[in-house]
Design a protein around this motif. Structure first.
Motif, mmCIF file in Angstrom:
data_model
loop_
_atom_site.group_PDB
_atom_site.id
_atom_site.type_symbol
_atom_site.label_atom_id
_atom_site.label_comp_id
_atom_site.label_asym_id
_atom_site.label_seq_id
_atom_site.Cartn_x
_atom_site.Cartn_y
_atom_site.Cartn_z
ATOM 1 N N UNK A 168 -22.481 -3.068 28.228
ATOM 2 C CA UNK A 168 -22.959 -3.944 29.291
ATOM 3 C C UNK A 168 -23.451 -3.077 30.450
ATOM 4 N N UNK A 169 -24.599 -3.430 30.999
ATOM 5 C CA UNK A 169 -25.192 -2.654 32.091
ATOM 6 C C UNK A 169 -25.162 -3.481 33.366
ATOM 7 N N UNK A 170 -25.024 -2.828 34.498
ATOM 8 C CA UNK A 170 -24.937 -3.546 35.764
ATOM 9 C C UNK A 170 -26.288 -4.043 36.254
ATOM 10 N N UNK A 171 -27.377 -3.455 35.799
ATOM 11 C CA UNK A 171 -28.687 -3.826 36.336
ATOM 12 C C UNK A 171 -29.675 -4.298 35.276
ATOM 13 N N UNK A 172 -29.203 -4.652 34.101
ATOM 14 C CA UNK A 172 -30.084 -5.124 33.025
ATOM 15 C C UNK A 172 -29.872 -6.612 32.776
ATOM 16 N N UNK A 173 -30.954 -7.351 32.675
ATOM 17 C CA UNK A 173 -30.881 -8.774 32.368
ATOM 18 C C UNK A 173 -30.986 -9.646 33.606
ATOM 19 N N UNK A 174 -31.060 -10.952 33.362
ATOM 20 C CA UNK A 174 -31.188 -11.923 34.444
ATOM 21 C C UNK A 174 -29.865 -12.107 35.171
ATOM 22 N N UNK A 175 -29.965 -12.330 36.485
ATOM 23 C CA UNK A 175 -28.771 -12.598 37.281
ATOM 24 C C UNK A 175 -28.164 -13.929 36.860
ATOM 25 N N UNK A 198 -11.359 -5.725 27.808
ATOM 26 C CA UNK A 198 -12.531 -6.587 27.979
ATOM 27 C C UNK A 198 -12.620 -7.136 29.398
ATOM 28 N N UNK A 199 -11.507 -7.604 29.938
ATOM 29 C CA UNK A 199 -11.502 -8.177 31.285
ATOM 30 C C UNK A 199 -11.772 -7.085 32.321
ATOM 31 N N UNK A 200 -11.201 -5.904 32.117
ATOM 32 C CA UNK A 200 -11.470 -4.799 33.030
ATOM 33 C C UNK A 200 -12.951 -4.453 33.033
ATOM 34 N N UNK A 201 -13.559 -4.431 31.874
ATOM 35 C CA UNK A 201 -14.989 -4.138 31.782
ATOM 36 C C UNK A 201 -15.801 -5.178 32.547
ATOM 37 N N UNK A 202 -15.486 -6.457 32.358
ATOM 38 C CA UNK A 202 -16.235 -7.513 33.039
ATOM 39 C C UNK A 202 -15.988 -7.522 34.550
ATOM 40 N N UNK A 250 -22.909 -8.407 41.225
ATOM 41 C CA UNK A 250 -24.139 -9.029 40.739
ATOM 42 C C UNK A 250 -24.021 -9.341 39.254
ATOM 43 N N UNK A 251 -23.256 -10.370 38.914
ATOM 44 C CA UNK A 251 -23.078 -10.670 37.486
ATOM 45 C C UNK A 251 -24.391 -11.101 36.835
ATOM 46 N N UNK A 252 -24.564 -10.678 35.623
ATOM 47 C CA UNK A 252 -25.745 -11.013 34.828
ATOM 48 C C UNK A 252 -25.366 -12.049 33.772
ATOM 49 N N UNK A 253 -26.353 -12.668 33.195
ATOM 50 C CA UNK A 253 -26.122 -13.664 32.151
ATOM 51 C C UNK A 253 -25.371 -13.032 30.975
ATOM 52 N N UNK A 254 -25.705 -11.780 30.634
ATOM 53 C CA UNK A 254 -25.009 -11.103 29.530
ATOM 54 C C UNK A 254 -23.521 -10.920 29.838
ATOM 55 N N UNK A 255 -23.181 -10.680 31.096
ATOM 56 C CA UNK A 255 -21.775 -10.531 31.484
ATOM 57 C C UNK A 255 -21.046 -11.867 31.317
ATOM 58 N N UNK A 256 -21.695 -12.934 31.735
ATOM 59 C CA UNK A 256 -21.090 -14.265 31.593
ATOM 60 C C UNK A 256 -20.937 -14.620 30.110
ATOM 61 N N UNK A 296 -9.076 8.037 24.855
ATOM 62 C CA UNK A 296 -10.117 8.303 25.842
ATOM 63 C C UNK A 296 -11.472 8.284 25.163
ATOM 64 N N UNK A 297 -12.484 7.892 25.918
ATOM 65 C CA UNK A 297 -13.845 7.860 25.415
ATOM 66 C C UNK A 297 -14.710 8.582 26.438
ATOM 67 N N UNK A 298 -15.227 9.709 26.071
ATOM 68 C CA UNK A 298 -15.983 10.553 26.971
ATOM 69 C C UNK A 298 -17.340 9.932 27.307
ATOM 70 N N UNK A 299 -17.605 9.751 28.595
ATOM 71 C CA UNK A 299 -18.890 9.257 29.110
ATOM 72 C C UNK A 299 -19.327 7.962 28.448
ATOM 73 N N UNK A 300 -18.415 7.015 28.287
ATOM 74 C CA UNK A 300 -18.716 5.756 27.615
ATOM 75 C C UNK A 300 -19.492 4.785 28.500
ATOM 76 N N UNK A 301 -19.331 4.864 29.808
ATOM 77 C CA UNK A 301 -19.994 3.930 30.712
ATOM 78 C C UNK A 301 -21.493 4.207 30.741
ATOM 79 N N UNK A 302 -22.345 3.243 30.323
ATOM 80 C CA UNK A 302 -23.782 3.498 30.269
ATOM 81 C C UNK A 302 -24.424 3.604 31.647
#
Length: 167
Positions: free
Chosen positions: A43-50, A77-81, A87-93, A127-133
């Motif tokens: 999930x990306x913070x700036x991709x997709x419709x608000x 999952x909840x921590x990620x969301x 600025x939540x996106x439709x994909x986040x919802x 641990x997951x190295x550099x997982x956050x896109x």
């Protein structure tokens, strides 16, 4: 929270709260999902419709955060969301709806504390190295058990713990 006690141990869950959240979101009759989130979803913070209602998203994240008290299977999952509250996106919802549909299939899931005198402390970490896109940050996860208690939600850790005990 609902607490049940038997000779086997103590069960802690939030069944009524989970069903109330599903009822308020109109998902009480939804088809359950077998997973809280798609594996390897990025999930990306700036991709997709608000998302159309920026006040609804944080309210639902808060309700899910409270549910993680007895549902560690939802924590990742909840921590990620929760990282997308500004600025939540439709994909986040949509990802949140998937979590709610997972809860629909497992409303009584919770934590079981067996009536055992063994108070051994066991911990697992991943641990997951550099997982956050978005920021190329690493993510870590951990799970701690006291005695022989196992969360009914942590089947992966149960299997790993059982395998380690056999070695």
């Amino acid at each position: 929270m609902e607490i049940g006690r038997s000779k086997a141990g103590i069960q802690i869950c939030q069944r009524k709260y989970a069903l109330d959240v599903l009822s308020k979101t109109g998902l009480l009759a939804a088809k359950p999902s077998p997973l809280p989130m798609e594996p390897n979803s990025k999930l990306r913070k700036d991709k997709g419709n608000l998302f159309h209602d920026p006040t609804l998203y944080p309210k639902l994240v808060g309700k899910l955060l409270y549910l993680t008290n007895t549902r560690p299977d939802l924590s990742y999952s909840v921590n990620l969301l929760s990282q997308f509250m500004e600025n939540p996106r439709v994909k986040h919802y949509d990802a949140m709806i998937k979590i709610l549909k997972y809860i629909k299939g497992t409303p009584s899931q919770g934590i079981f504390l067996p009536a055992s005198l063994n108070m051994e402390l066991v911990a697992y970490a991943d641990a997951n190295w550099a997982n956050c896109p978005d920021m190329q940050r690493s993510t870590t996860e951990f799970c701690v058990f006291i005695g022989t208690s196992r969360s009914s939600a942590e089947s992966e850790y149960k299997a790993m713990a059982a395998g380690c005990r056999r070695m």
